[in-house]
Scaffold this motif. Structure first.
Motif, PDB file in Angstrom:
ATOM      1  N   ASN A 164       1.413  -1.474   0.153  1.00 47.11           N
ATOM      2  CA  ASN A 164       0.548   0.555  -0.034  1.00 47.11           C
ATOM      3  C   ASN A 164       1.177   0.893   0.046  1.00 47.11           C
ATOM      4  OD1 ASN A 164      -2.403   1.396  -0.359  1.00 47.11           O
ATOM      5  ND2 ASN A 164      -2.681   1.239   2.560  1.00 47.11           N
ATOM      6  N   ASP A 165       1.227   1.399  -0.572  1.00 46.11           N
ATOM      7  CA  ASP A 165       3.041   2.295  -1.248  1.00 46.11           C
ATOM      8  C   ASP A 165       1.928   3.400  -2.354  1.00 46.11           C
ATOM      9  OD1 ASP A 165       5.194   2.359   0.727  1.00 46.11           O
ATOM     10  OD2 ASP A 165       5.171  -0.170  -0.755  1.00 46.11           O
ATOM     11  N   GLY A 166       1.584   2.884  -3.373  1.00 39.10           N
ATOM     12  CA  GLY A 166       0.941   3.707  -3.859  1.00 39.10           C
ATOM     13  C   GLY A 166      -0.563   4.657  -4.323  1.00 39.10           C
ATOM     14  N   ALA A 167      -1.539   3.983  -4.953  1.00 37.47           N
ATOM     15  CA  ALA A 167      -2.786   4.648  -4.514  1.00 37.47           C
ATOM     16  C   ALA A 167      -3.806   3.819  -4.494  1.00 37.47           C
ATOM     17  CB  ALA A 167      -3.252   5.049  -6.287  1.00 37.47           C
ATOM     18  N   LEU A 168      -4.613   4.417  -3.099  1.00 41.78           N
ATOM     19  CA  LEU A 168      -5.350   3.839  -2.419  1.00 41.78           C
ATOM     20  C   LEU A 168      -6.507   2.474  -3.039  1.00 41.78           C
ATOM     21  CD1 LEU A 168      -6.632   3.112   0.800  1.00 41.78           C
ATOM     22  CD2 LEU A 168      -7.767   5.201   0.441  1.00 41.78           C
ATOM     23  N   GLU A 169      -6.272   3.168  -4.122  1.00 41.15           N
ATOM     24  CA  GLU A 169      -7.559   2.346  -5.231  1.00 41.15           C
ATOM     25  C   GLU A 169      -6.614   1.327  -5.631  1.00 41.15           C
ATOM     26  OE1 GLU A 169      -6.011   5.700  -5.987  1.00 41.15           O
ATOM     27  OE2 GLU A 169      -7.886   6.458  -4.363  1.00 41.15           O
ATOM     28  N   ASP A 170      -5.465   0.932  -5.910  1.00 33.93           N
ATOM     29  CA  ASP A 170      -4.203   0.180  -6.277  1.00 33.93           C
ATOM     30  C   ASP A 170      -4.975  -0.986  -5.212  1.00 33.93           C
ATOM     31  OD1 ASP A 170      -4.520   1.556  -9.065  1.00 33.93           O
ATOM     32  OD2 ASP A 170      -2.032   1.631  -7.796  1.00 33.93           O
ATOM     33  N   ALA A 171      -4.105  -0.689  -4.648  1.00 37.23           N
ATOM     34  CA  ALA A 171      -4.453  -1.592  -2.659  1.00 37.23           C
ATOM     35  C   ALA A 171      -5.578  -2.106  -2.868  1.00 37.23           C
ATOM     36  CB  ALA A 171      -3.694  -1.204  -2.204  1.00 37.23           C
ATOM     37  N   GLY A 172      -6.498  -0.868  -2.741  1.00 42.44           N
ATOM     38  CA  GLY A 172      -8.417  -1.538  -2.703  1.00 42.44           C
ATOM     39  C   GLY A 172      -8.363  -2.429  -3.061  1.00 42.44           C
ATOM     40  N   ALA A 173      -8.477  -2.136  -4.542  1.00 39.97           N
ATOM     41  CA  ALA A 173      -9.519  -2.762  -5.305  1.00 39.97           C
ATOM     42  C   ALA A 173      -8.079  -5.192  -5.422  1.00 39.97           C
ATOM     43  CB  ALA A 173      -8.931  -2.607  -6.758  1.00 39.97           C
ATOM     44  N   SER A 174      -7.240  -4.471  -4.732  1.00 42.58           N
ATOM     45  CA  SER A 174      -6.385  -5.890  -4.841  1.00 42.58           C
ATOM     46  C   SER A 174      -6.937  -6.555  -3.108  1.00 42.58           C
ATOM     47  CB  SER A 174      -5.028  -5.974  -4.264  1.00 42.58           C
ATOM     48  OG  SER A 174      -4.452  -5.680  -5.446  1.00 42.58           O
ATOM     49  N   LEU A 175      -7.202  -5.993  -2.379  1.00 40.52           N
ATOM     50  CA  LEU A 175      -7.912  -6.173  -1.128  1.00 40.52           C
ATOM     51  C   LEU A 175      -9.205  -6.715  -1.422  1.00 40.52           C
ATOM     52  CD1 LEU A 175      -7.570  -7.248   1.881  1.00 40.52           C
ATOM     53  CD2 LEU A 175      -8.571  -4.601   1.907  1.00 40.52           C
ATOM     54  N   GLN A 176      -9.646  -5.831  -2.376  1.00 43.18           N
ATOM     55  CA  GLN A 176     -11.133  -5.876  -2.344  1.00 43.18           C
ATOM     56  C   GLN A 176     -11.677  -7.302  -3.239  1.00 43.18           C
ATOM     57  OE1 GLN A 176     -13.599  -3.067  -5.015  1.00 43.18           O
ATOM     58  NE2 GLN A 176     -15.568  -3.330  -3.730  1.00 43.18           N
ATOM     59  N   LYS A 177     -10.415  -7.648  -4.567  1.00 40.60           N
ATOM     60  CA  LYS A 177     -10.388  -8.858  -5.341  1.00 40.60           C
ATOM     61  C   LYS A 177     -10.289 -10.033  -4.229  1.00 40.60           C
ATOM     62  CE  LYS A 177      -8.886 -11.680  -9.153  1.00 40.60           C
ATOM     63  NZ  LYS A 177      -9.182 -12.965  -8.145  1.00 40.60           N
ATOM     64  N   LEU A 178      -9.851 -10.191  -3.259  1.00 38.24           N
ATOM     65  CA  LEU A 178      -9.551 -11.137  -2.451  1.00 38.24           C
ATOM     66  C   LEU A 178     -10.514 -11.422  -1.582  1.00 38.24           C
ATOM     67  CD1 LEU A 178      -5.821 -11.738  -0.112  1.00 38.24           C
ATOM     68  CD2 LEU A 178      -8.089 -12.120   0.820  1.00 38.24           C
ATOM     69  N   ILE A 179     -11.359 -10.629  -1.276  1.00 41.64           N
ATOM     70  CA  ILE A 179     -11.972 -10.768  -0.234  1.00 41.64           C
ATOM     71  C   ILE A 179     -13.604 -11.596  -1.109  1.00 41.64           C
ATOM     72  CG2 ILE A 179     -13.716  -9.137   0.599  1.00 41.64           C
ATOM     73  CD1 ILE A 179     -11.489  -7.789   2.473  1.00 41.64           C
ATOM     74  N   LEU A 180     -13.463 -10.739  -2.029  1.00 39.52           N
ATOM     75  CA  LEU A 180     -14.404 -11.419  -3.122  1.00 39.52           C
ATOM     76  C   LEU A 180     -14.603 -12.253  -3.031  1.00 39.52           C
ATOM     77  CD1 LEU A 180     -15.446  -8.035  -5.437  1.00 39.52           C
ATOM     78  CD2 LEU A 180     -16.938  -8.730  -3.734  1.00 39.52           C
TER      79      LEU A 180
END
Length: 189
Positions: A164-180
């Motif tokens: 989570n060093d870059g844009a919040l959306e990038d790390a957020g999308a990765s976490l959301q994909k894992l959860i979904l």
């Protein structure tokens, strides 16, 4: 139906709260995912996670009364996840918990098969974020950052790392994909 526990952890300053808030605000209600609310011995502040604020005495009474499914101490505070959070959320299939690296071995023993997500960030990013929060001295920030280097997951526990060093959306999308993906696996989709 099977319940999957997703245990999100990482060093202070890695942006766990921001990522979880980002994912929560963008996750469809029908997705069979619940985000467990923590009980913390810290007063609520603007911009903080939505948590139940209690004092030390109240926390001890709750703990002694068996209210917590998970509880730990970190950075001078007490944290707990009420049993009712996991039970109520469990009907949804996936429960996401904002946990602690130091408590991972206990959480894994209590909840075999949990999915572990380690939110990371570079040392400079951690230092900058912790300094911006203004809660600690420069020496305390340095100690926290150095502690982040020593983390090693307990043997036998698989960990998904999300930077989570870059844009919040990038790390957020990765976490959301894992959860979904976990929610889809639980529901058989």
């Amino acid at each position: 139906m099977t319940t999957t526990l997703i245990y999100v952890m990482g060093p202070s300053g890695a942006g766990k709260d921001s990522l979880l808030a980002w994912v929560k605000s963008r996750t469809p209600l029908a997705a069979r995912i619940a985000f467990a609310r923590r009980t913390i011995t810290r007063a609520a502040r603007p911009g903080d996670e939505d948590h139940e604020s209690v004092d030390e005495a109240a926390f001890e009474r709750l703990r002694d009364g068996g209210a917590f499914a998970l509880d730990w101490q970190a950075n001078g505070l007490r944290y707990g996840i009420r049993e009712t959070e996991l039970v109520a959320c469990g009907a949804n299939g996936v429960v996401v918990v904002n946990g602690s690296r130091a408590y991972l071995d206990v959480a894994a023993a209590r909840h075999p098969g949990l999915t572990v997500v380690h939110i990371t960030a570079g040392l400079d990013t951690l230092k900058q974020r912790l300094a911006q929060r203004g809660r600690e001295t420069a020496a305390e920030v340095e100690q926290r950052v150095l502690r982040s280097l020593s983390f090693r997951p307990p043997s036998g526990i698989s960990v998904f790392d999300i930077a989570n060093d870059g844009a919040l959306e990038d790390a957020g999308a990765s976490l959301q994909k894992l959860i979904l993906d976990a929610a889809n696996a639980v529901s058989g989709e």
